[in-house]
Scaffold this motif. Structure first.
Motif, PDB file in Angstrom:
ATOM      1  N   TRP A  43       0.835  -1.219   0.000  1.00  0.00           N
ATOM      2  CA  TRP A  43       0.000   0.000   0.000  1.00  0.00           C
ATOM      3  C   TRP A  43       0.859   1.255   0.000  1.00  0.00           C
ATOM      4  O   TRP A  43       0.606   2.189  -0.771  1.00  0.00           O
ATOM      5  CB  TRP A  43      -0.916  -0.034   1.221  1.00  0.00           C
ATOM      6  CG  TRP A  43      -1.675   1.226   1.484  1.00  0.00           C
ATOM      7  CD1 TRP A  43      -2.752   1.696   0.787  1.00  0.00           C
ATOM      8  CD2 TRP A  43      -1.408   2.181   2.516  1.00  0.00           C
ATOM      9  NE1 TRP A  43      -3.186   2.891   1.331  1.00  0.00           N
ATOM     10  CE2 TRP A  43      -2.379   3.210   2.392  1.00  0.00           C
ATOM     11  CE3 TRP A  43      -0.461   2.258   3.537  1.00  0.00           C
ATOM     12  CZ2 TRP A  43      -2.415   4.310   3.257  1.00  0.00           C
ATOM     13  CZ3 TRP A  43      -0.493   3.348   4.394  1.00  0.00           C
ATOM     14  CH2 TRP A  43      -1.450   4.356   4.248  1.00  0.00           C
ATOM     15  N   LEU A  44       1.894   1.262   0.835  1.00  0.00           N
ATOM     16  CA  LEU A  44       2.791   2.417   0.863  1.00  0.00           C
ATOM     17  C   LEU A  44       3.502   2.599  -0.469  1.00  0.00           C
ATOM     18  O   LEU A  44       3.666   3.728  -0.952  1.00  0.00           O
ATOM     19  CB  LEU A  44       3.824   2.245   1.985  1.00  0.00           C
ATOM     20  CG  LEU A  44       3.369   2.570   3.401  1.00  0.00           C
ATOM     21  CD1 LEU A  44       4.383   2.059   4.417  1.00  0.00           C
ATOM     22  CD2 LEU A  44       3.160   4.068   3.564  1.00  0.00           C
ATOM     23  N   ARG A  45       3.904   1.506  -1.062  1.00  0.00           N
ATOM     24  CA  ARG A  45       4.635   1.556  -2.334  1.00  0.00           C
ATOM     25  C   ARG A  45       3.733   1.956  -3.496  1.00  0.00           C
ATOM     26  O   ARG A  45       4.073   2.856  -4.282  1.00  0.00           O
ATOM     27  CB  ARG A  45       5.255   0.186  -2.596  1.00  0.00           C
ATOM     28  CG  ARG A  45       6.070   0.068  -3.876  1.00  0.00           C
ATOM     29  CD  ARG A  45       6.364  -1.406  -4.177  1.00  0.00           C
ATOM     30  NE  ARG A  45       5.133  -2.149  -4.471  1.00  0.00           N
ATOM     31  CZ  ARG A  45       5.063  -3.486  -4.471  1.00  0.00           C
ATOM     32  NH1 ARG A  45       6.128  -4.216  -4.190  1.00  0.00           N
ATOM     33  NH2 ARG A  45       3.915  -4.087  -4.753  1.00  0.00           N
ATOM     34  N   ASP A  46       2.570   1.307  -3.605  1.00  0.00           N
ATOM     35  CA  ASP A  46       1.747   1.427  -4.808  1.00  0.00           C
ATOM     36  C   ASP A  46       0.660   2.488  -4.706  1.00  0.00           C
ATOM     37  O   ASP A  46       0.399   3.205  -5.674  1.00  0.00           O
ATOM     38  CB  ASP A  46       1.103   0.076  -5.131  1.00  0.00           C
ATOM     39  CG  ASP A  46       2.126  -1.023  -5.356  1.00  0.00           C
ATOM     40  OD1 ASP A  46       3.267  -0.703  -5.746  1.00  0.00           O
ATOM     41  OD2 ASP A  46       1.791  -2.200  -5.134  1.00  0.00           O
ATOM     42  N   SER A  47      -0.007   2.577  -3.564  1.00  0.00           N
ATOM     43  CA  SER A  47      -1.125   3.512  -3.421  1.00  0.00           C
ATOM     44  C   SER A  47      -0.680   4.883  -2.933  1.00  0.00           C
ATOM     45  O   SER A  47      -1.132   5.907  -3.445  1.00  0.00           O
ATOM     46  CB  SER A  47      -2.176   2.934  -2.461  1.00  0.00           C
ATOM     47  OG  SER A  47      -2.706   1.724  -2.956  1.00  0.00           O
ATOM     48  N   VAL A  48       0.211   4.912  -1.951  1.00  0.00           N
ATOM     49  CA  VAL A  48       0.678   6.183  -1.402  1.00  0.00           C
ATOM     50  C   VAL A  48       1.755   6.792  -2.293  1.00  0.00           C
ATOM     51  O   VAL A  48       1.791   8.003  -2.518  1.00  0.00           O
ATOM     52  CB  VAL A  48       1.203   6.004   0.039  1.00  0.00           C
ATOM     53  CG1 VAL A  48       1.783   7.303   0.573  1.00  0.00           C
ATOM     54  CG2 VAL A  48       0.079   5.512   0.948  1.00  0.00           C
ATOM     55  N   GLY A  49       2.663   5.953  -2.794  1.00  0.00           N
ATOM     56  CA  GLY A  49       3.730   6.440  -3.650  1.00  0.00           C
ATOM     57  C   GLY A  49       5.051   6.639  -2.949  1.00  0.00           C
ATOM     58  O   GLY A  49       5.908   7.384  -3.421  1.00  0.00           O
ATOM     59  N   GLY A  50       5.239   5.952  -1.798  1.00  0.00           N
ATOM     60  CA  GLY A  50       6.522   6.025  -1.103  1.00  0.00           C
ATOM     61  C   GLY A  50       6.481   6.904   0.133  1.00  0.00           C
ATOM     62  O   GLY A  50       5.459   7.508   0.471  1.00  0.00           O
ATOM     63  N   LEU A  51       7.616   6.986   0.811  1.00  0.00           N
ATOM     64  CA  LEU A  51       7.670   7.647   2.114  1.00  0.00           C
ATOM     65  C   LEU A  51       7.710   9.163   2.030  1.00  0.00           C
ATOM     66  O   LEU A  51       7.280   9.844   2.966  1.00  0.00           O
ATOM     67  CB  LEU A  51       8.868   7.124   2.917  1.00  0.00           C
ATOM     68  CG  LEU A  51       8.831   5.627   3.241  1.00  0.00           C
ATOM     69  CD1 LEU A  51       9.958   5.263   4.204  1.00  0.00           C
ATOM     70  CD2 LEU A  51       7.477   5.199   3.825  1.00  0.00           C
ATOM     71  N   ASP A  52       8.215   9.716   0.947  1.00  0.00           N
ATOM     72  CA  ASP A  52       8.140  11.174   0.797  1.00  0.00           C
ATOM     73  C   ASP A  52       6.681  11.618   0.711  1.00  0.00           C
ATOM     74  O   ASP A  52       6.283  12.601   1.347  1.00  0.00           O
ATOM     75  CB  ASP A  52       8.901  11.624  -0.448  1.00  0.00           C
ATOM     76  CG  ASP A  52      10.411  11.566  -0.263  1.00  0.00           C
ATOM     77  OD1 ASP A  52      10.893  12.026   0.780  1.00  0.00           O
ATOM     78  OD2 ASP A  52      11.105  11.052  -1.156  1.00  0.00           O
ATOM     79  N   ALA A  53       5.899  10.899  -0.061  1.00  0.00           N
ATOM     80  CA  ALA A  53       4.480  11.220  -0.177  1.00  0.00           C
ATOM     81  C   ALA A  53       3.764  10.995   1.146  1.00  0.00           C
ATOM     82  O   ALA A  53       2.896  11.783   1.548  1.00  0.00           O
ATOM     83  CB  ALA A  53       3.843  10.372  -1.279  1.00  0.00           C
ATOM     84  N   MET A  54       4.129   9.924   1.856  1.00  0.00           N
ATOM     85  CA  MET A  54       3.505   9.648   3.147  1.00  0.00           C
ATOM     86  C   MET A  54       3.812  10.754   4.147  1.00  0.00           C
ATOM     87  O   MET A  54       2.938  11.180   4.915  1.00  0.00           O
ATOM     88  CB  MET A  54       4.004   8.298   3.680  1.00  0.00           C
ATOM     89  CG  MET A  54       3.230   7.779   4.890  1.00  0.00           C
ATOM     90  SD  MET A  54       1.578   7.159   4.475  1.00  0.00           S
ATOM     91  CE  MET A  54       0.537   8.498   5.080  1.00  0.00           C
ATOM     92  N   GLN A  55       5.034  11.229   4.148  1.00  0.00           N
ATOM     93  CA  GLN A  55       5.418  12.303   5.060  1.00  0.00           C
ATOM     94  C   GLN A  55       4.611  13.576   4.795  1.00  0.00           C
ATOM     95  O   GLN A  55       4.176  14.252   5.732  1.00  0.00           O
ATOM     96  CB  GLN A  55       6.902  12.599   4.938  1.00  0.00           C
ATOM     97  CG  GLN A  55       7.402  13.654   5.924  1.00  0.00           C
ATOM     98  CD  GLN A  55       8.885  13.892   5.791  1.00  0.00           C
ATOM     99  OE1 GLN A  55       9.386  14.205   4.711  1.00  0.00           O
ATOM    100  NE2 GLN A  55       9.612  13.732   6.885  1.00  0.00           N
TER     101      GLN A  55
END
Length: 364
Positions: free
Chosen positions: A255-267
């Motif tokens: 989910w973090l990889r595909d839906s969110v787009g990684g940790l920069d996007a999550m931050q």
């Protein structure tokens, strides 16, 4: 009606809706095997593939190479509090140093004392655990076995703004409540660890990422299950691991990889959520007391109070009527606590902020 989407609990915390749906289906039958995930063997090819994918996803998200070992363990961070000094408090080094910045780091410091001599590098108890030190300003013995700290204190709502220290000794961080909430400079750490039930998935699995050169200092003679080398050598499958928890962790990593787009996007998402909530609380002035001093406010956990237990309880009851759960403060400090883990949506935070402001206008 209560809602998974409005779960602000400090842990176990919210899971992404897509992960809940996938998990629900997997409990019935995994599409790859036709068997429930609850009955899958930890020695099956399917599970070895899950372990491999989960490790690879974490490596990609965090940007870590093969100089680090990635392990999936049991026992939560509480077991790590004992295992770390057992493994890494080398006899040829000075005692490890500990930063005591809140409820959970105090637990880590106390547990280490059962295993080895240790030095308290900084203790915030005198100020009620409302602030944090600058790690690079601490006077650390250069021969210390390691420096240990907790990156985010869930109880008090404190978070280190920088993921680094200039100390020359190995840096070990308990990242249980802000792991994967944003990018980190992984190469500054000798070890990072985090138990699930915050941003990783359901309780039962703990991720421990260890620089391989640190493993060389482990003394012989430890019980095999308490020796990190055992779990590295057996690929996290020395004894029966928590298959279900690791499977859900893998779904979260996808989910973090595909839906969110990684940790920069999550931050970026987490920063917006925290700002929205803090803006609402700050606008209420003296009617609300936020536990953490402003420079150290956490993006993951916001501890506050209306200054009257009856008002705190009234807001919890009102929030419950709107489907919101998990807002009670930790038993050690009371009050209220909002946890903004990765799976908590911006819409959920908007709804909570609006309810807080409405409550303030009508009750205060």
């Amino acid at each position: 009606m209560k809602s998974n989407a409005l779960n602000f609990s400090g842990g176990p915390g919210a899971l992404p809706e897509i992960v809940i749906e996938q998990t629900r289906n997997a409990i019935d039958a995994l599409p790859e095997t036709g068997i429930s995930v609850l009955g899958m063997s930890h020695r099956s090819d399917w599970f070895y593939a899950v372990l491999a994918e989960a490790e690879n996803n974490l490596r990609a998200l965090l940007g870590i190479g093969q100089e680090y070992a990635v392990t999936f363990l049991q026992g939560g961070s509480s077991l790590q509090f004992a295992m770390i000094p057992m493994n890494f408090a080398a006899e040829d080094s000075s005692p490890p140093e500990y930063v005591t910045s809140g409820y959970w780091s105090a637990r880590a410091t106390a547990e280490a004392a059962r295993v080895t001599s240790r030095t308290i590098a900084w203790d915030g108890k005198a100020t009620g655990y409302r602030q944090l030190p600058e790690l690079h300003e601490l006077d650390i013995d250069p021969s210390a076995a390691y420096l240990h700290y907790v990156s985010n204190e869930t109880v008090e709502g404190l978070q280190f703004a920088a993921w680094k220290s200039d100390a020359a000794v190995p840096l070990i961080a308990d990242m249980s409540s802000d792991f994967l909430s944003g990018p980190i400079e992984a190469d500054r750490f000798a070890m990072m660890y985090a138990h699930a039930q915050k941003n990783l998935g359901p309780a039962g699995v703990t991720v421990a990422i260890i620089r391989r050169d640190l493993l060389e200092r482990i003394p012989d003679g430890l019980p095999a299950i308490l020796d990190f080398r055992t779990h590295v050598a057996h690929g996290s499958n020395f004894n029966t691991p928590p298959v279900f928890a690791i499977y859900v962790l893998n779904l979260v990593s996808r989910w973090l990889r595909d839906s969110v787009g990684g940790l920069d996007a999550m931050q970026a998402i987490n920063a917006r959520k925290a700002q929205r909530l803090y803006n609402a609380l700050d606008s209420m002035g003296d009617a609300v007391a936020i536990h953490a001093a402003r420079p150290w406010r956490s993006q993951m956990n916001v501890a506050f109070t209306f200054g009257d237990a009856r008002l705190d309880q009234a807001f919890v009851a009102l929030a419950g009527e709107h489907g919101m759960v998990g807002l009670e403060g930790h038993r050690s400090i009371g009050g209220l606590r909002v946890s903004l883990y990765n799976a908590v949506t911006e819409n959920a935070v908007d709804s909570l902020a609006e309810l807080l402001l409405s409550f303030g206008k009508s009750r205060l």
